[in-house]
Design an enzyme around this catalytic site. Structure first.
Site, PDB file in Angstrom:
ATOM      1  N   HIS A 241       0.810  -1.225   0.000  1.00  0.00           N
ATOM      2  CA  HIS A 241       0.000   0.000   0.000  1.00  0.00           C
ATOM      3  C   HIS A 241       0.846   1.279   0.000  1.00  0.00           C
ATOM      4  CE1 HIS A 241      -3.442  -2.543   1.092  1.00  0.00           C
ATOM      5  NE2 HIS A 241      -2.742  -3.026   2.096  1.00  0.00           N
TER       6      HIS A 241
HETATM    7  O1  RIB Z   1      -4.954  -0.119   4.920  1.00  0.00           O
HETATM    8  C1  RIB Z   1      -3.572  -0.084   4.638  1.00  0.00           C
HETATM    9  C2  RIB Z   1      -2.889   0.936   5.480  1.00  0.00           C
HETATM   10  O2  RIB Z   1      -3.059   0.609   6.864  1.00  0.00           O
HETATM   11  C3  RIB Z   1      -1.371   0.986   5.261  1.00  0.00           C
HETATM   12  O3  RIB Z   1      -0.915   2.288   5.488  1.00  0.00           O
HETATM   13  C4  RIB Z   1      -0.842   0.063   6.312  1.00  0.00           C
HETATM   14  O4  RIB Z   1       0.489   0.396   6.718  1.00  0.00           O
HETATM   15  C5  RIB Z   1      -1.789   0.325   7.439  1.00  0.00           C
HETATM   16  O5  RIB Z   1      -1.328   1.509   8.111  1.00  0.00           O
END
Ligand code: RIB
Ligand code: CA
Length: 312
Positions: A241
């Site tokens: 992500h």
């Molecule tokens: O949903 C994904 C996010 O939530 C990313 O930033 C991961 O590191 C968690 O913080």
């Protein structure tokens, strides 16, 4: 000229890869790292940020601890995804570099007030508590921000922590509402785009084989955190992500999306933290965000491998 950024983060293995990508990229100048409670409590997110910087040989970059809980709600963490340290998969040594004494919110405010107007980009990749707190304490800084490029939200992909909400937004919906309601150039990197940024075994093994310490570290972090997503989604790889935000800054052409209205649900019994994205323009609410939707996965991972190879 390099883009001056502040990364606001809750490391988190994918946060770690985002930070490494930024440090490896000449297009980016990291002014500081501000830690926020999220994946794990603040005492661990700030410690992890310092460990990541020392792994990359960048103990010169200051790390600041920020908010240890959401604006009004009880903290929700994600050790079930990231492990009890938040960086499970690699056992990094305790950092020698100090944590800065200044609070992260004060660092954000001071930096935006002293750097030239329109020269600093904020890159939040965790809950938005630090950013919202800075806006509440010093609304004058909002007009001085060049851009906010954040990882958070979901629409077509729906939620990953509830059926309706993505983790970063769900942890602190009130903070997200403040940030999405601010008059600022906002780029949103939601699950819709990051769920196309799936790791592959070949890519992970390429990283593991790099003749440095950063590549094998990224491979081991991926081994650990992909187990959760592969089991949940039945996918062959796991979504990386947070690095998508840095990749967007380096090459926006890796992603496609639309400028639309995005509102944050804060009252819903089942939908708190939902990003209500008006993708089809059915409301008359003004467009307030570039909402990204698709990712050029192969080009993204080629960039990641090439840049991580540059690190120590
Ligand atoms: O949903 C994904 C996010 O939530 C990313 O930033 C991961 O590191 C968690 O913080
Ligand atoms: Ca994160």
């Amino acid at each position: 000229m390099a883009q001056n950024i502040i990364i606001d983060t809750d490391p988190g293995q994918d946060d770690a890869v985002a930070i490494l990508l930024a440090l490896a990229s000449p297009e980016i100048e990291v002014l500081g790292i501000t830690a926020v409670a999220g994946n794990v409590p603040l005492a661990l997110t700030e410690l992890n940020a310092r460990k990541i910087l020392e792994l990359a040989g960048r103990a010169d970059i200051p790390v600041f601890a920020g908010c240890n809980a959401p604006l009004t709600r009880k903290l929700i963490t994600a050790e079930h995804v990231h492990g009890k340290t938040g960086l499970d998969g690699v056992d990094l040594p305790a950092p020698a570099m100090p944590l800065q004494a200044q609070h992260a919110v004060d660092f954000i405010i001071d930096t935006l007030r002293t750097e030239p107007e329109g020269s600093v980009t904020l890159v939040p990749i965790g809950p938005l508590t630090n950013i919202a707190s800075a806006f509440q304490r010093a609304p004058d800084i909002i007009s001085r921000i060049k851009q906010i490029v954040l990882m958070g939200g979901a629409y077509f992909e729906v939620g990953n922590v509830t059926p309706a909400a993505e983790f970063n937004i769900h942890v602190d919906p009130e903070a997200a509402r403040i940030v999405f309601g601010a008059d600022v150039d906002l780029v949103v990197m939601p699950l819709d785009a990051t769920h196309e940024a799936l790791t592959s075994r070949d890519w992970v093994e390429t990283l593991r084989a790099l003749p440095n310490r950063s590549g094998p570290a990224v491979a081991s972090w991926t081994d650990f955190f992909e187990r959760f997503d592969k089991e949940k989604y039945g996918s062959q790889g796991a979504p990386l992500h947070d690095p998508c935000t840095i990749a967007w800054l380096i090459n926006p052409g890796l992603f496609t999306g639309r400028r639309i209205n995005v509102e944050i649900e804060t009252k819903g019994e089942f939908t708190a933290g939902m990003t209500v994205a008006d993708w089809w323009g059915v409301s008359d609410r003004p467009a307030n965000a570039l909402f990204l939707r698709h990712t050029d996965r192969d080009a993204l991972f080629a960039l990641l491998a090439e840049r991580i190879a540059r690190l120590p």
